[in-house]
Design a protein around this motif. Sequence first.
Motif, short mmCIF file in Angstrom:
data_model
loop_
_atom_site.label_atom_id
_atom_site.label_comp_id
_atom_site.label_asym_id
_atom_site.label_seq_id
_atom_site.Cartn_x
_atom_site.Cartn_y
_atom_site.Cartn_z
N THR A 4 0.57 -0.79 0.00
CA THR A 4 0.22 0.18 -0.04
C THR A 4 0.77 1.44 0.17
O THR A 4 2.04 1.70 0.68
CB THR A 4 -0.80 0.17 0.91
OG1 THR A 4 -1.75 1.37 1.65
CG2 THR A 4 -0.09 -0.49 2.69
N PHE A 57 0.51 3.64 1.68
CA PHE A 57 0.69 4.60 2.99
C PHE A 57 1.09 2.99 4.18
O PHE A 57 0.52 3.27 4.94
CB PHE A 57 -1.11 5.31 3.68
CG PHE A 57 -0.67 5.95 2.27
CD1 PHE A 57 0.07 7.14 2.00
CD2 PHE A 57 -1.97 6.56 1.75
CE1 PHE A 57 -0.36 8.08 1.32
CE2 PHE A 57 -2.29 6.39 0.56
CZ PHE A 57 -1.59 7.40 0.43
N PRO A 66 2.79 1.54 7.12
CA PRO A 66 2.67 2.76 7.94
C PRO A 66 4.52 3.18 8.45
O PRO A 66 4.57 4.17 8.82
CB PRO A 66 2.63 1.17 9.47
CG PRO A 66 1.52 0.75 9.07
CD PRO A 66 1.59 0.02 7.59
N ARG A 107 5.11 6.22 5.80
CA ARG A 107 3.83 6.70 5.90
C ARG A 107 5.43 8.66 6.36
O ARG A 107 4.00 9.38 5.59
CB ARG A 107 2.82 6.62 7.02
CG ARG A 107 1.40 5.83 6.80
CD ARG A 107 0.96 5.84 8.19
NE ARG A 107 -0.10 4.35 7.91
CZ ARG A 107 -0.53 4.02 9.25
NH1 ARG A 107 -1.23 4.59 9.94
NH2 ARG A 107 -1.45 2.68 8.69
N ARG A 108 6.16 8.24 6.81
CA ARG A 108 6.78 9.68 7.48
C ARG A 108 7.82 9.53 6.34
O ARG A 108 8.52 10.35 6.54
CB ARG A 108 6.72 9.71 9.04
CG ARG A 108 5.60 9.62 9.56
CD ARG A 108 5.94 9.81 11.66
NE ARG A 108 4.63 9.94 11.92
CZ ARG A 108 4.19 9.97 12.71
NH1 ARG A 108 5.94 9.64 13.47
NH2 ARG A 108 3.37 9.39 14.04
N THR A 109 7.92 9.62 5.52
CA THR A 109 8.87 9.39 3.77
C THR A 109 8.36 11.47 3.03
O THR A 109 7.43 11.34 2.88
CB THR A 109 9.15 8.82 3.36
OG1 THR A 109 7.69 8.56 2.84
CG2 THR A 109 9.75 7.10 4.60
N THR A 127 6.36 10.02 0.52
CA THR A 127 4.76 9.82 0.92
C THR A 127 3.72 11.32 1.27
O THR A 127 2.38 11.13 1.01
CB THR A 127 4.73 9.48 2.40
OG1 THR A 127 4.72 8.08 1.74
CG2 THR A 127 2.91 8.74 2.78
N TYR A 128 4.82 12.82 2.01
CA TYR A 128 4.75 13.47 1.84
C TYR A 128 4.13 14.25 1.00
O TYR A 128 3.15 14.75 0.43
CB TYR A 128 5.17 14.49 2.92
CG TYR A 128 5.48 14.03 4.44
CD1 TYR A 128 4.00 13.67 4.87
CD2 TYR A 128 6.90 13.44 4.89
CE1 TYR A 128 4.49 13.94 6.46
CE2 TYR A 128 6.71 13.53 6.38
CZ TYR A 128 5.71 13.13 7.27
OH TYR A 128 5.59 12.68 8.34
N LEU A 148 1.04 12.93 -0.94
CA LEU A 148 -0.44 13.66 -0.24
C LEU A 148 -0.71 15.66 -1.07
O LEU A 148 -1.52 15.31 -1.28
CB LEU A 148 -0.15 13.84 1.12
CG LEU A 148 -0.57 12.26 1.99
CD1 LEU A 148 0.32 12.28 3.82
CD2 LEU A 148 -1.85 11.83 2.19
N ARG A 160 2.34 1.25 -3.75
CA ARG A 160 3.36 1.70 -3.35
C ARG A 160 3.77 2.48 -5.22
O ARG A 160 3.74 3.43 -5.15
CB ARG A 160 3.87 1.23 -2.63
CG ARG A 160 5.42 2.60 -2.03
CD ARG A 160 4.61 3.31 -1.18
NE ARG A 160 5.57 4.40 -1.04
CZ ARG A 160 5.98 5.86 -0.13
NH1 ARG A 160 4.75 5.16 0.68
NH2 ARG A 160 6.89 6.39 -0.09
N ASP A 182 14.81 9.11 5.07
CA ASP A 182 13.65 8.50 4.90
C ASP A 182 13.99 6.86 5.38
O ASP A 182 13.11 6.10 5.27
CB ASP A 182 13.16 8.88 3.47
CG ASP A 182 12.68 9.88 3.41
OD1 ASP A 182 11.92 10.61 4.55
OD2 ASP A 182 12.73 9.96 2.13
#
Length: 735
Positions: A331, A333, A335, A338-340, A343-344, A347, A383, A451
């Motif tokens: 996916t 997203f 877990p 999510r904070r790479t 991903t940002y 979004l 992804r 990341d």
Amino acid sequence: MATPPNQPRKRPTGRFPQALLSALALAAALALAAALAWRPLSSFDIGYHLAYGEKFLDTGKIVQTNQFIYTRLNPDDTGGLGPGCWYDRQGAYHFINANWLSQALMAGVHRLGGVDGLGILQFATSMGIFALLLTAMRRAQLPWAVCAGGILLIASASYERLNLRPELLGYLVLAGQLALLIGRTPGRRALAGLAALQVLAVNFHSYFLLGIALTGAFFADGLLRLAWVRLKRRPVEADLAKRARMLGWALGAVVLASFANPWTWRGAIMPIQTVRFLQHNHIGGQGGLMPQPGEAPRADTTWARLDGSAVSTAPAMVKVHPWATIGEFITPFLPGLRRTKATYAFLVVLGLSGLGLLAALIRRRWDLALVLVGFGVMSLQMRRNIAPGSMVLAPAALAAMALAWRALPSRLDAVTGRLRRPVLAVVAGAVLLVGGYLSLMAAQSRFCFDDRQPWRFGFGLSRFDMPLEASELIRAHRPGGRVFCDYMSSSNLMYFTGYEMPTLTNTWAYPPYVMEWVIQACAGQRDFDPIVRDYDVSTVVLWNSPTNAPLLKQLARGDQWAVVNVSGNYATFFRRTGSTAELAAGLAIDQRDFDADAYAARLARQDPVPAWAVHNGANLLLRMGWGDAAVRTWRKCLQLKPDYYDAMGSLGDTLALRGTLKLTAMQRLLEQNQPDQAEQFRTSALADWDEAEGLFRRALQIAPDYEPARQDLLLLQEQKAQFDRGIILLPRAQE
């Protein structure tokens, strides 16, 4: 009043500073794209692509059967074939090699320019993508500052896929098709260009359906507009009729071009078969069994009392299709991702796409609306789709928003006119600052490392991410027998050693049960001894992953195999009997006298971020069951980078595990009536626990949201409390 002929026309004040600021912003955005594209080759697939391409250059025949693999297949078992695959009358397994032209290109470049040539091809293809996307945005009449922002977003969202793989050439074609379709009505040359690009796409990579979808969206807009005018019985304008006609021809051309491949209709429908195959087998989204970069091994747990009786156990692993273990099908997203920055950025692209969709609907631009909806849905599936999705979504969304801005009511014209310049200045300034900072991070290899991703700024081959040392060892000694390896190691090991492998990372090249067979063997779910006997396996190379940990530990701690090389992300073993007995005896590495200092120093030279390589090297030792050597290696890692909170968590986790095992040894000593030795183990165990707790707390001070350390700290505190009650929490993997 008109300006007198001999008097120079007065230019609007502030125009030159605005243009300069926009140019600098664009330069910063392109610099980021270039820094992210300039990277050592590290793809798991490049080996089989080069082997297939060289075979084509030598013979003129496309590889489309199970070559370079020694696993015996069962032609009578036709229930588990891959999408678009079949057996011929001789029992050979056939597949649609949708990447054959990419493979021929890569092999040709490699013959002409070696590894450096491949690196240049990777960089040039990546920068060609961004050049075409910039062209597309300018054709949509976007200001330079907005184009710079689009490039910045796309580079940040897609950097994970800027590797030399056939899909990269597919992205290049898709960007070219977008540039031809967006903006003005395509003419005959554009129509011919679209068809030619589609011919390339269908032979480069199976993503060629995206070209049909993109062209179809623009044709649908022209058709809907024409149908609306006729429904209202209004006169059909010549431009509208021409646009619908040309886009109809364009769609027909790209559809027909999709049959221009060596398998004609089979090749044209193979992507559709693949999508159905993925859906039918529930592949994508769950993340499978592959690890994330830098992930530390974390064992399942079970409660056990000091007398050894079990209290409860962890749930069993859920069986998934072998393709579901492929990391790129996860996916978007997951877990751990999510904070790479990717991903940002994705979004932000999705947010812009929502605004762009609203603007497109208001302006009745059905082409842009369909593109935003279709590519938005596609990008959310897995992804790997973030990159092509962002490459189309960002330009389309910005184009739709620009149309809405320019179409504001006339009474707002004065306001928007005054706002345009300061808004663009703010956009350009933000892109300049962010792009400049991120470019510097990328050039220092911090962009990807922060990341916890493996790509680096540099050139050549990644000695850390590719099994080069293992390949060099095998080529130097040419051990008899066969080589067994895991799925991820297979293609590059095959190419760089010249040996056949049990599997390849080309999942189409064999039935899925072959991949499952290899995964089960590596995961300890299948007895390895019959494989060794049936296939005369004398050498084993395994990648550093949780899936391979059971076989890594079995071979490293058993007496049938010798560890002969541990480097980067790979461990190599020779069998102690048979044709490799003498080699195994001469090259064996023993964990009791393992030189962690030399090991860490060697790893540090393999990656621009030395601590990253040493951290992952310690993970590999732990998965081999060499816990004490792993502890020493993690200490070296923290000397290189004292704030490396991942390494703190991993070292703490290992110390906590070691302390727990010492307590079990203490209990055995007590049962043997050896209280003095038992007390030594107890003291040492509690010291390990105290150090582990300190490491978890330090990691959380540096990264308060680092969840693994938080969970481990809670578990350790519970272990201490339970120990006081006579209960030990044992890792299931150590039972």
